[in-house]
Design an enzyme around this catalytic site. Sequence first.
Site, PDB file in Angstrom:
ATOM      1  CE  LYS A 105      41.667  46.180  38.404  1.00 65.18           C
ATOM      2  NZ  LYS A 105      40.462  46.806  38.416  1.00 65.18           N
ATOM      3  CD  GLU A 127      45.820  36.432  39.042  1.00 65.67           C
ATOM      4  OE1 GLU A 127      46.934  36.095  39.347  1.00 65.67           O
ATOM      5  OE2 GLU A 127      45.105  37.573  39.848  1.00 65.67           O
ATOM      6  CB  SER A 393      38.167  53.286  41.219  1.00 60.67           C
ATOM      7  OG  SER A 393      37.083  52.604  40.968  1.00 60.67           O
TER       8      SER A 393
HETATM    9  C1  LIG Z   1      39.389  46.650  39.363  1.00 63.53           C
HETATM   10  C2  LIG Z   1      38.631  47.675  39.711  1.00 63.53           C
HETATM   11  C3  LIG Z   1      38.289  47.574  41.129  1.00 63.53           C
HETATM   12  C4  LIG Z   1      38.548  46.917  42.304  1.00 63.53           C
HETATM   13  O1  LIG Z   1      39.854  46.577  42.536  1.00 63.53           O
HETATM   14  P1  LIG Z   1      40.511  47.183  43.787  1.00 63.53           P
HETATM   15  O2  LIG Z   1      41.744  46.536  43.859  1.00 63.53           O
HETATM   16  O3  LIG Z   1      39.715  46.893  44.838  1.00 63.53           O
HETATM   17  O4  LIG Z   1      40.886  48.618  43.732  1.00 63.53           O
HETATM   18  C5  LIG Z   1      37.516  49.069  41.344  1.00 63.53           C
HETATM   19  N1  LIG Z   1      37.317  49.823  40.278  1.00 63.53           N
HETATM   20  C6  LIG Z   1      37.620  49.686  39.209  1.00 63.53           C
HETATM   21  C7  LIG Z   1      37.392  50.798  38.241  1.00 63.53           C
HETATM   22  C8  LIG Z   1      38.309  48.551  38.764  1.00 63.53           C
HETATM   23  O5  LIG Z   1      38.855  48.462  37.458  1.00 63.53           O
END
Ligand SMILES: *Cc1c(COP(=O)(O)O)cnc(C)c1O
Length: 409
Positions: A105, A127, A393
């Site tokens: 993010k 938000e 992610s």
């Molecule tokens: C917020 C988050 C997501 C989901 O958000 P996307 O916008 O779909 O990427 C996925 N994995 C992690 C680790 C997150 O913090």
Amino acid sequence: MKRKKRTTTISGETERKSYHADEKGNYGEFGGAYIPEMLYPNTEELRQNYLRIMADPSFQREFDHLLKDYVGRPTPLYFAERLSQKYGTKIYLKREDLCHTGAHKVNNTIGQILMAKKLGKNRIIAETGAGQHGVATATVCALMGIECVVYMGEIDIARQAPNVARMKMLGAKVRPALSGSRTLKDATNEAIRDWINNPVDTHYIIGSVVGPHPYPDMVARFQSVISEEIKWQLKEKEGRENPDYVVACVGGGSNAAGAYFHYLDVPEVGIIAVEAAGKGIDTGESAATSALGKVGIIHGSKTLLMQTQDGQITEPYSISAGLDYPGVGPMHAHLFKSGRGEFISITDDEAMTAGLEVSQLEGIIPAIETSHAFAIFDYKQFKEDDVVVINLSGRGDKDLQTYIDYFKL
Ligand SMILES: *Cc1c(COP(=O)(O)O)cnc(C)c1O
């Protein structure tokens, strides 16, 4: 149908074709900007400037510098040997969990705060639901010394105490949304109200590839550093830039958009999107938008969303807070509808089991969002010499209590 091609310069080499947004922010039949008139000046200022600012060498220099020295990029592309052995294919992990703050993010929040500065804004609002985006926003505001207000539903504030504490420690003001269901959508309403009242000095940082144009395209471009790196890293390791598949979990879809970005118009590269089926697609407790969603408008863009017969948005459910969203960004709606992307829904149980397996095979505890992506091997058989890149992610530290409760650790 042929679309106009246009070359742009964001990360140097991107060509705009059908799976990218057009000038109006349309992805096929999805996208656009469906907003109240009072918001028009705000999004219009952004729309008119975002591509020019992103292409500005001084912007790119500062963005690259912060991604490198602050976030810790490039993140490794790691060959997961034991996982590969188990599933009989070549699995690489793109380690976004190693970014500062523990997830992808921050790539976007850094981009947007630099954008805000270029636009002369000195106040940031956002938000947040689970608090991850709020923390990433509060982080970059601290870095830049900019005032930060994060709206959060009163219920979520109670549920997500550690992230609220993080935001406060970073100097952000956390304002409770007291209306409606006192969760994410109410916090969004409060943030939009704030932005309408403060159009001149305030920038609204949206955390995923959702919202009115130009947000989905802008956020996808900031996250596109992920696939930009995969290309050269895979070239080094496999002698080719293109994997056979790139896999990512989809909440709103920003980590997925970043991992797919430079492959969207490369048909040889298979795109796999993994959604949260919660307790099961047919249980009424899921967030599997591609399976259950219909065309509608949410947060200012036309996309697929889960809704009742008369168009009321359905409350989503997933064990993972980051996937607990009733829609997907318009890019993903288009990837689904056009058949360019393959969408797989994974239940809570399947994700948790996969997360435990990756922890013990690779010594990496993934975020529960990412664990969903690891569960696809039960559904999909890959060839032995296929190269499968999974976008990791985020890291699982934030989810430890959920893992503890689930596995009775
Ligand atoms: C917020 C988050 C997501 C989901 O958000 P996307 O916008 O779909 O990427 C996925 N994995 C992690 C680790 C997150 O913090």
